[in-house]
Write an enzyme that holds these catalytic residues in place. Structure first.
Site, mmCIF file in Angstrom:
data_model
loop_
_atom_site.group_PDB
_atom_site.id
_atom_site.type_symbol
_atom_site.label_atom_id
_atom_site.label_comp_id
_atom_site.label_asym_id
_atom_site.label_seq_id
_atom_site.Cartn_x
_atom_site.Cartn_y
_atom_site.Cartn_z
ATOM 1 N N ARG A 20 14.121 43.970 28.077
ATOM 2 C CA ARG A 20 12.829 44.639 27.894
ATOM 3 C C ARG A 20 12.994 46.149 27.801
ATOM 4 O O ARG A 20 12.398 46.785 26.933
ATOM 5 C CB ARG A 20 11.862 44.291 29.030
ATOM 6 C CG ARG A 20 11.381 42.857 28.980
ATOM 7 C CD ARG A 20 10.496 42.516 30.144
ATOM 8 N NE ARG A 20 11.258 42.725 31.382
ATOM 9 C CZ ARG A 20 10.721 42.837 32.585
ATOM 10 N NH1 ARG A 20 9.416 42.766 32.735
ATOM 11 N NH2 ARG A 20 11.477 42.996 33.640
ATOM 12 N N ASN A 38 8.406 39.496 29.765
ATOM 13 C CA ASN A 38 9.073 38.232 30.056
ATOM 14 C C ASN A 38 8.022 37.125 30.082
ATOM 15 O O ASN A 38 6.876 37.346 30.490
ATOM 16 C CB ASN A 38 9.769 38.281 31.421
ATOM 17 C CG ASN A 38 11.050 39.085 31.387
ATOM 18 O OD1 ASN A 38 11.602 39.371 30.346
ATOM 19 N ND2 ASN A 38 11.527 39.458 32.564
#
Length: 93
Positions: A20, A38
Site C-alpha cells: 500500500r 487491504n
C-alpha cells in the site's frame, strides 16, 4: 489530455509487504488521485485516476508491485473519471 480511471484488485503476496505504501508513493510520483486498501480476502484494492498515460504506467506498476511483493494477478475495470472526487492519493484503513 484524456483522463482515465481504474478500479483494480491485486492478488498474490501483497499484504504485509508495504504494498500500500509503495502504491501510494508511485501514484503520487505519477500525479494520480485515488486510494489503496487491504481487503479481508488477502488482496489489495486500488482506485486511481488521472492522465491516461500515467494511469497506464500505474497499471503496469501494479503487475510488478513493491520489492517484497509477489503479484500473481491484477483484475481491473475502467470507469468514468470524476474530476476532483478523489483528492490526492490515500491509504484507506
Amino acid at each position: 489530455m484524456a483522463e482515465k480511471r481504474i478500479h483494480a484488485r491485486v492478488h498474490g503476496r501483497v499484504q504485509g509487504v508495504f504494498f500500500r505504501d509503495h502504491t501510494r508513493q508511485k501514484a503520487l510520483e505519477l500525479g494520480l488521485e485515488g486510494w489503496v486498501r487491504n481487503v479481508a480476502d488477502g488482496t489489495v484494492e486500488v482506485m486511481f485516476q488521472g492522465d491516461e498515460d500515467k494511469v497506464g504506467q500505474m497499471l503496469d506498476w501494479l503487475h510488478v508491485g513493491s520489492p517484497l511483493s509477489m503479484v500473481s494477478a491484477v483484475e481491473f475495470e475502467e470507469t468514468a473519471p470524476v474530476p476532483g472526487e478523489l483528492g490526492g492519493f490515500h491509504i484507506r484503513y
